[in-house]
Motif scaffolding. Structure first.
Motif, PDB file in Angstrom:
ATOM      1  N   MET A 266       0.846  -1.191   0.000  1.00 28.78           N
ATOM      2  CA  MET A 266       0.000   0.000   0.000  1.00 28.78           C
ATOM      3  C   MET A 266       0.880   1.240   0.000  1.00 28.78           C
ATOM      4  O   MET A 266       2.056   1.192   0.355  1.00 28.78           O
ATOM      5  N   LYS A 267       0.281   2.375  -0.364  1.00 22.26           N
ATOM      6  CA  LYS A 267       0.986   3.649  -0.306  1.00 22.26           C
ATOM      7  C   LYS A 267       0.752   4.303   1.061  1.00 22.26           C
ATOM      8  O   LYS A 267      -0.337   4.240   1.625  1.00 22.26           O
ATOM      9  N   ALA A 268       1.812   4.928   1.577  1.00 22.94           N
ATOM     10  CA  ALA A 268       1.729   5.623   2.860  1.00 22.94           C
ATOM     11  C   ALA A 268       2.769   6.724   2.888  1.00 22.94           C
ATOM     12  O   ALA A 268       3.760   6.695   2.153  1.00 22.94           O
ATOM     13  N   ILE A 269       2.548   7.705   3.742  1.00 27.05           N
ATOM     14  CA  ILE A 269       3.524   8.760   3.965  1.00 27.05           C
ATOM     15  C   ILE A 269       4.489   8.284   5.042  1.00 27.05           C
ATOM     16  O   ILE A 269       4.062   7.914   6.146  1.00 27.05           O
ATOM     17  N   VAL A 270       5.781   8.279   4.743  1.00 24.49           N
ATOM     18  CA  VAL A 270       6.780   7.845   5.709  1.00 24.49           C
ATOM     19  C   VAL A 270       7.759   8.983   5.955  1.00 24.49           C
ATOM     20  O   VAL A 270       7.947   9.872   5.129  1.00 24.49           O
ATOM     21  N   ARG A 271       8.394   8.927   7.141  1.00 22.45           N
ATOM     22  CA  ARG A 271       9.401   9.909   7.520  1.00 22.45           C
ATOM     23  C   ARG A 271      10.759   9.496   6.982  1.00 22.45           C
ATOM     24  O   ARG A 271      11.115   8.334   6.983  1.00 22.45           O
ATOM     25  N   ASP A 272      11.540  10.499   6.588  1.00 20.38           N
ATOM     26  CA  ASP A 272      12.891  10.244   6.114  1.00 20.38           C
ATOM     27  C   ASP A 272      13.746  11.466   6.447  1.00 20.38           C
ATOM     28  O   ASP A 272      13.266  12.588   6.439  1.00 20.38           O
ATOM     29  N   ARG A 273      14.982  11.238   6.813  1.00 22.65           N
ATOM     30  CA  ARG A 273      15.959  12.299   7.058  1.00 22.65           C
ATOM     31  C   ARG A 273      15.689  13.096   8.326  1.00 22.65           C
ATOM     32  O   ARG A 273      15.445  12.511   9.369  1.00 22.65           O
ATOM     33  N   ASP A 274      15.652  14.445   8.248  1.00 22.95           N
ATOM     34  CA  ASP A 274      15.939  15.270   9.414  1.00 22.95           C
ATOM     35  C   ASP A 274      14.757  15.813  10.208  1.00 22.95           C
ATOM     36  O   ASP A 274      14.942  16.433  11.229  1.00 22.95           O
ATOM     37  N   GLY A 275      13.554  15.687   9.791  1.00 25.43           N
ATOM     38  CA  GLY A 275      12.442  16.173  10.594  1.00 25.43           C
ATOM     39  C   GLY A 275      11.704  17.374  10.062  1.00 25.43           C
ATOM     40  O   GLY A 275      10.672  17.754  10.607  1.00 25.43           O
TER      41      GLY A 275
END
Length: 325
Positions: free
Chosen positions: A1-10
C-alpha cells in the motif's frame, strides 16, 4: 500500500509517499481502507522525532481515520466488510490502509463525507475529555479557550456553548476571531495585539473565568492562573510555547485552583474505548443532527502531506486540515 513515511531530518520535506507493507488486524481490530485522515499538532512533533507512538502502534503518522471496512479479526462483532467507519487511532492514518480496534470504531452517518468524519475524533474527543470529564464545566460557567481557531478550539467552542457556558477565545487574526464568534464564542482576543489577562478582566468585570483550556504552556501558565476564579480549573493540553517555568503556588492555594494535565495518545486501550463511548453518547447525536459540525479548513491529497504540514506550521488554518486518500 501507499503511505507517507518519515525520512531524514524532521522538516516537512522528510514526508515522502512510499510503498509499505499493509497492516494486519489483530483479533479485535478492523482493517480499514482509509479514505481520509486529518492533521494534528502531534503529527508535527512526531515528524521532528518527538512524541513517538505507543508500543505496538504504527510508526506512520495520523491519529484519526475515516474509510470502509476491508477485513477484521475473529473477535470483532457488529461490523461487516464495506461498512463506513471512523475513529481515533494510535498511528497509521497517513496510509491507504490502517487498523482500529472495533470498540473504538463508529459508523459514519449517511449524510457525512469521509472528510467530515475524519475531522471529528481527535478534536472532539480532546475537547470533551478536557472541558467536561476533567474540567467539569457546567451551564452558566465561563471558559477561555486559547487557540480558538485550532481544531480542538473549534470543537471546544461549540460544545461549551451548547452546554450553556460563556465562551471566550484567543486567536491571531480578526478573521479567526469572527469565525470563532460564529461558532458560539461571545468575545475574542487577538493575542498579537492585546494582553488576554487585561481583556478577560475587562470582559468579565474583574471576575475572571471558571475554566481555561490551554495549548501554549510555560509562557501562559502564570497568566492563566491569574484570570481563574476561585476553584477555577486550568486544563493543560499542549506545550507549544515550552514546558518549564515558575509559578507562585500561593495563588493556587489561595484560590483553590486545579491544574490538570492531559494527553490522549499514551492512554490505554480501555481508557480510549471509554473516551470514545463518552463522546458518542453525549455529542454524536448533535453532530448527526447538524447542531454541531466538524470545521474543515482545507483538503489536500495524501501525496501533498508535506504542503499540508507547512500550512499548519504557518498557523494559517481555521479548523481541520484533511488528507484525502
Amino acid at each position: 500500500m501507499k503511505a507517507i513515511v518519515r525520512d531524514r531530518d524532521g522538516g516537512p520535506g522528510v514526508l515522502q509517499l512510499s510503498e509499505v507493507a499493509p497492516p494486519q488486524p489483530t483479533q479485535t481490530q478492523l482493517l480499514v481502507d482509509v479514505k481520509a485522515t486529518a492533521l494534528n499538532r502531534a503529527d508535527l512533533i512526531q515528524r521532528r522525532g518527538g512524541y513517538p507512538p505507543p508500543p505496538g502502534e504504527s510508526e506512520i503518522l495520523g491519529l484519526e481515520i475515516a474509510g470502509t471496512v476491508a477485513g477484521m479479526g475473529e473477535a470483532v462483532t457488529g461490523f461487516n466488510e464495506g461498512d463506513r467507519v471512523f475513529g481515533l487511532v494510535g498511528g497509521g492514518g497517513y496510509a491507504e490502509q490502517a487498523v482500529i480496534d472495533y470498540r473504538m470504531a463508529m459508523c459514519v452517518p449517511d449524510e457525512w463525507s469521509f472528510e467530515e468524519a475524519a475531522a471529528v475524533p481527535e478534536v472532539f474527543f480532546t475537547a470533551n475529555e478536557n472541558i467536561f470529564t476533567l474540567g467539569q464545566l457546567t451551564d452558566g460557567e465561563s471558559i477561555l479557550i486559547h487557540a480558538g481557531g485550532s481544531g480542538v478550539g473549534t470543537a471546544g467552542i461549540q460544545i461549551a456553548h451548547h452546554a450553556g457556558a460563556r465562551v471566550f477565545v484567543t486567536a491571531g487574526t480578526p478573521n479567526k476571531i469572527d469565525n470563532c464568534k460564529a461558532l458560539g464564542a461571545i468575545a475574542g482576543i487577538n493575542y498579537k495585539q492585546s494582553d488576554f489577562v487585561a481583556e478577560i478582566e475587562r470582559l468579565t468585570d474583574g471576575d475572571g473565568v471558571d475554566v481555561v483550556l490551554d495549548f501554549i504552556g510555560a509562557p501562559y501558565l502564570a497568566r492563566n492562573l491569574q484570570i481563574l476564579k476561585t476553584k477555577g480549573r486550568l486544563l493543560q493540553v499542549g506545550l507549544m510555547g515550552g514546558a518549564v517555568t515558575e509559578i507562585d503556588l500561593g495563588v493556587v492555594m489561595r484560590k483553590r485552583l486545579q491544574v490538570i494535565g492531559s494527553v490522549m495518545r499514551p492512554q490505554s486501550l480501555d481508557e480510549k474505548i471509554a473516551i470514545t463511548q463518552r463522546f458518542a453518547q453525549r455529542w454524536l447525536p448533535a453532530l448527526k443532527a447538524g447542531t454541531l459540525r466538524s470545521v474543515i479548513d482545507s483538503v489536500y491529497p495524501l501525496a501533498q502531506a508535506r504542503e499540508a504540514h507547512e500550512y499548519m506550521e504557518a498557523n494559517r488554518n481555521f479548523g481541520k486540515i484533511i488528507l484525502k486518500i
